[in-house]
Design a protein around this motif. Structure first.
Motif, PDB file in Angstrom:
ATOM      1  N   PHE A 246       0.868  -1.186   0.000  1.00 37.84           N
ATOM      2  CA  PHE A 246       0.000   0.000   0.000  1.00 37.84           C
ATOM      3  C   PHE A 246       0.902   1.233   0.000  1.00 37.84           C
ATOM      4  CE2 PHE A 246      -2.651   3.150   2.338  1.00 37.84           C
ATOM      5  CZ  PHE A 246      -3.710   3.202   1.435  1.00 37.84           C
ATOM      6  N   TRP A 247       1.173   1.758  -1.203  1.00 46.02           N
ATOM      7  CA  TRP A 247       2.060   2.927  -1.311  1.00 46.02           C
ATOM      8  C   TRP A 247       1.327   4.205  -0.935  1.00 46.02           C
ATOM      9  CZ3 TRP A 247       2.585   7.478  -4.244  1.00 46.02           C
ATOM     10  CH2 TRP A 247       3.864   8.060  -4.245  1.00 46.02           C
ATOM     11  N   GLY A 248       0.050   4.293  -1.294  1.00 44.06           N
ATOM     12  CA  GLY A 248      -0.700   5.497  -0.963  1.00 44.06           C
ATOM     13  C   GLY A 248      -2.173   5.339  -1.255  1.00 44.06           C
ATOM     14  N   GLY A 249      -2.976   6.005  -0.460  1.00 41.54           N
ATOM     15  CA  GLY A 249      -4.420   6.044  -0.673  1.00 41.54           C
ATOM     16  C   GLY A 249      -4.947   7.387  -0.219  1.00 41.54           C
ATOM     17  N   ALA A 250      -5.989   7.858  -0.873  1.00 41.83           N
ATOM     18  CA  ALA A 250      -6.545   9.166  -0.518  1.00 41.83           C
ATOM     19  C   ALA A 250      -8.003   9.232  -0.921  1.00 41.83           C
ATOM     20  CB  ALA A 250      -5.756  10.286  -1.205  1.00 41.83           C
ATOM     21  N   SER A 251      -8.735  10.132  -0.268  1.00 43.96           N
ATOM     22  CA  SER A 251     -10.152  10.299  -0.589  1.00 43.96           C
ATOM     23  C   SER A 251     -10.592  11.696  -0.177  1.00 43.96           C
ATOM     24  CB  SER A 251     -11.004   9.248   0.130  1.00 43.96           C
ATOM     25  OG  SER A 251     -10.840   9.350   1.541  1.00 43.96           O
ATOM     26  N   TRP A 252     -11.679  12.169  -0.792  1.00 43.33           N
ATOM     27  CA  TRP A 252     -12.256  13.454  -0.410  1.00 43.33           C
ATOM     28  C   TRP A 252     -12.998  13.282   0.910  1.00 43.33           C
ATOM     29  CZ3 TRP A 252     -10.299  17.382  -2.747  1.00 43.33           C
ATOM     30  CH2 TRP A 252      -9.951  17.329  -4.104  1.00 43.33           C
ATOM     31  N   ARG A 253     -12.762  14.208   1.840  1.00 43.42           N
ATOM     32  CA  ARG A 253     -13.418  14.112   3.151  1.00 43.42           C
ATOM     33  C   ARG A 253     -14.937  14.122   3.022  1.00 43.42           C
ATOM     34  NH1 ARG A 253     -10.495  18.810   6.449  1.00 43.42           N
ATOM     35  NH2 ARG A 253      -9.934  19.525   4.350  1.00 43.42           N
ATOM     36  N   GLU A 254     -15.449  14.914   2.103  1.00 39.77           N
ATOM     37  CA  GLU A 254     -16.903  15.054   2.003  1.00 39.77           C
ATOM     38  C   GLU A 254     -17.597  13.773   1.544  1.00 39.77           C
ATOM     39  OE1 GLU A 254     -18.289  17.393  -1.519  1.00 39.77           O
ATOM     40  OE2 GLU A 254     -16.143  17.785  -1.759  1.00 39.77           O
ATOM     41  N   HIS A 255     -16.813  12.830   0.993  1.00 32.79           N
ATOM     42  CA  HIS A 255     -17.414  11.575   0.516  1.00 32.79           C
ATOM     43  C   HIS A 255     -17.006  10.366   1.358  1.00 32.79           C
ATOM     44  CE1 HIS A 255     -18.888  13.682  -2.978  1.00 32.79           C
ATOM     45  NE2 HIS A 255     -17.661  14.031  -3.336  1.00 32.79           N
ATOM     46  N   GLN A 256     -16.316  10.590   2.453  1.00 33.72           N
ATOM     47  CA  GLN A 256     -15.845   9.453   3.233  1.00 33.72           C
ATOM     48  C   GLN A 256     -16.976   8.692   3.916  1.00 33.72           C
ATOM     49  OE1 GLN A 256     -12.745  10.986   5.796  1.00 33.72           O
ATOM     50  NE2 GLN A 256     -11.219  11.031   4.151  1.00 33.72           N
ATOM     51  N   HIS A 257     -18.128   9.320   4.040  1.00 32.74           N
ATOM     52  CA  HIS A 257     -19.254   8.603   4.648  1.00 32.74           C
ATOM     53  C   HIS A 257     -19.719   7.444   3.770  1.00 32.74           C
ATOM     54  CE1 HIS A 257     -21.243  11.372   1.829  1.00 32.74           C
ATOM     55  NE2 HIS A 257     -22.282  10.549   1.864  1.00 32.74           N
ATOM     56  N   LEU A 258     -19.324   7.446   2.492  1.00 34.79           N
ATOM     57  CA  LEU A 258     -19.644   6.334   1.595  1.00 34.79           C
ATOM     58  C   LEU A 258     -18.676   5.164   1.746  1.00 34.79           C
ATOM     59  CD1 LEU A 258     -20.525   8.341  -1.647  1.00 34.79           C
ATOM     60  CD2 LEU A 258     -22.117   7.343   0.018  1.00 34.79           C
ATOM     61  N   ARG A 259     -17.644   5.352   2.536  1.00 39.95           N
ATOM     62  CA  ARG A 259     -16.659   4.321   2.867  1.00 39.95           C
ATOM     63  C   ARG A 259     -15.913   3.763   1.647  1.00 39.95           C
ATOM     64  NH1 ARG A 259     -15.763   5.509   7.976  1.00 39.95           N
ATOM     65  NH2 ARG A 259     -17.703   5.606   9.185  1.00 39.95           N
ATOM     66  N   PRO A 260     -15.383   4.639   0.786  1.00 37.99           N
ATOM     67  CA  PRO A 260     -14.658   4.126  -0.382  1.00 37.99           C
ATOM     68  C   PRO A 260     -13.297   3.537  -0.039  1.00 37.99           C
ATOM     69  CG  PRO A 260     -14.476   6.510  -0.283  1.00 37.99           C
ATOM     70  CD  PRO A 260     -15.463   6.111   0.794  1.00 37.99           C
ATOM     71  N   ASN A 261     -12.667   3.993   1.050  1.00 34.91           N
ATOM     72  CA  ASN A 261     -11.317   3.522   1.368  1.00 34.91           C
ATOM     73  C   ASN A 261     -11.299   2.023   1.680  1.00 34.91           C
ATOM     74  OD1 ASN A 261     -10.153   6.156   1.138  1.00 34.91           O
ATOM     75  ND2 ASN A 261     -10.998   6.645   3.146  1.00 34.91           N
ATOM     76  N   GLU A 262     -12.241   1.585   2.516  1.00 28.50           N
ATOM     77  CA  GLU A 262     -12.309   0.160   2.830  1.00 28.50           C
ATOM     78  C   GLU A 262     -12.613  -0.662   1.584  1.00 28.50           C
ATOM     79  OE1 GLU A 262     -13.761   2.583   4.538  1.00 28.50           O
ATOM     80  OE2 GLU A 262     -13.773   2.194   6.710  1.00 28.50           O
ATOM     81  N   THR A 263     -13.450  -0.108   0.702  1.00 25.85           N
ATOM     82  CA  THR A 263     -13.805  -0.819  -0.525  1.00 25.85           C
ATOM     83  C   THR A 263     -12.591  -0.982  -1.434  1.00 25.85           C
ATOM     84  OG1 THR A 263     -16.060   0.019  -0.407  1.00 25.85           O
ATOM     85  CG2 THR A 263     -15.290  -0.742  -2.551  1.00 25.85           C
ATOM     86  N   LEU A 264     -11.743   0.039  -1.516  1.00 28.30           N
ATOM     87  CA  LEU A 264     -10.529  -0.054  -2.336  1.00 28.30           C
ATOM     88  C   LEU A 264      -9.588  -1.134  -1.799  1.00 28.30           C
ATOM     89  CD1 LEU A 264      -9.715   3.709  -3.031  1.00 28.30           C
ATOM     90  CD2 LEU A 264     -10.476   2.010  -4.692  1.00 28.30           C
ATOM     91  N   ILE A 265      -9.421  -1.178  -0.487  1.00 29.27           N
ATOM     92  CA  ILE A 265      -8.540  -2.192   0.101  1.00 29.27           C
ATOM     93  C   ILE A 265      -9.092  -3.595  -0.141  1.00 29.27           C
ATOM     94  CG2 ILE A 265      -7.592  -3.106   2.256  1.00 29.27           C
ATOM     95  CD1 ILE A 265      -6.200  -0.588   1.284  1.00 29.27           C
TER      96      ILE A 265
END
Length: 336
Positions: A246-265
């Motif tokens: 995992f070199w890097g991951g990022a997301s817009w704060r305003e959309h974090q309630h959709l939980r995209p980070n966990e989905t990417l992992i």
């Protein structure tokens, strides 16, 4: 007694190094080109020998700070992880590390050495004049089934992945898209702004990584889009041999309630497992990663300087960088 002998990078050297089972992506030619370009450093390859027999290889890069030659394997801030040695089975890493000292300070004429080797343990460092700090990493074994991997995650993490799916979050693999680096970096700035900071590297480093690693087929780039097609999160995941990083991951704060980070992992874990990769390495031990069912692996980061003055300069430079980062954040208007 082991010795190190510098060699010229050539096809036969890269082929030989690729036969070692402990090889990592950070030992490969494309990765070294990436680090050399972004750090204006000179790659250093060496054979480790026992008499006339080659028993391993060493990887590092030489750069200059304060007019002094420094050997990093790697250095902090290079956005690269464990480098160090590739060694044949049964070759003690401590013995290789001991042989590195005269190679670094005499043969290469360096004033400072840093090394982070995945196979080193604290006991290997004792009595060699090294200072070191524990720099653990969090890893996930991908050998269990997908069902087992999912079940090992914290219940909240599983709920977030299901929520993202119900909300219409979709993950796409990115290939030959020059806008990806911009998407990732814009989101990364938003992540750092939450802590009143700015990113520790420029967008050019992201572009350099993609330019060197994508053609080698050793880089997975992912975007998460919401139900309206907006890019709301990104991830950069190099992979090689048996490990994805995992070199890097990022997301817009305003959309974090959709939980995209966990989905990417979760997408990356399944993608890597399907290709025979057996380990996912978060390249760091932050507590938030434990929700994915990680195991912490200790990895010491060791350094040695030719004189106390050089050691003090290194520490002062590290402290100065942290102060500079916060000052730049204030000047550019980053805010929590």
């Amino acid at each position: 007694m082991l010795r190190l002998h510098r060699v010229t990078p050539a096809d036969d050297i890269w082929t030989e190094r690729a036969t070692y089972d402990d090889r990592l992506i950070f030992h490969t030619e494309p990765w070294l080109r990436f680090v050399a370009e972004t750090q204006r450093a000179e790659p250093v390859l060496a054979r480790v020998t026992d008499g006339d027999t080659t028993v391993g290889h060493f990887t590092g890069l030489v750069t200059k700070r304060f007019g002094l030659r420094i050997l990093g394997s790697p250095m902090a801030g290079w956005t690269t992880s464990y480098v160090g040695f590739n060694l044949a089975p049964g070759v003690p890493r401590r013995a290789a590390l001991e042989a590195l000292m005269p190679f670094a300070f005499t043969d290469l004429g360096c004033a400072h050495l840093e090394i982070r080797d995945r196979g080193l343990v604290p006991a290997d460092l004792e009595g060699l004049g090294l200072r070191w700090a524990d720099a653990p990493t969090a890893v996930i074994s991908l050998e269990p089934s997908e069902e087992s991997l999912f079940a090992t995650m914290a219940s909240a993490c599983r709920r977030n992945i299901r929520k993202a799916e119900r909300s219409g979050v979709l993950v796409e693999e990115v290939v030959d898209d020059p806008t990806f680096a911009d998407d990732f970096y814009d989101q990364l700035r938003d992540v750092f702004a939450k802590q009143n900071l700015v990113p520790t590297y420029s967008i050019e480093r992201v572009r350099s990584l993609i330019r060197h690693m994508a053609p080698a087929g050793q880089l997975l780039l992912l975007r998460a889009r919401d139900s309206s097609g907006r890019c709301i999160a990104t991830a950069v995941l190099p992979w090689y041999h048996r490990t994805m990083y995992f070199w890097g991951g990022a997301s817009w704060r305003e959309h974090q309630h959709l939980r995209p980070n966990e989905t990417l992992i979760w997408y990356a874990l399944r993608w890597a497992r399907a290709r025979g990769v057996t380990e996912f390495d978060f390249v760091g031990g932050n507590s938030y990663k434990s929700k994915y069912g990680t195991v912490e692996v200790p990895v010491p980061w060791a350094r040695r300087s030719r004189s106390p003055l050089v050691a003090n300069l290194r520490d002062a430079a590290q402290q100065g960088f942290a102060l500079k980062q916060r000052a730049v954040a204030r000047l550019t208007g980053a805010r929590a």
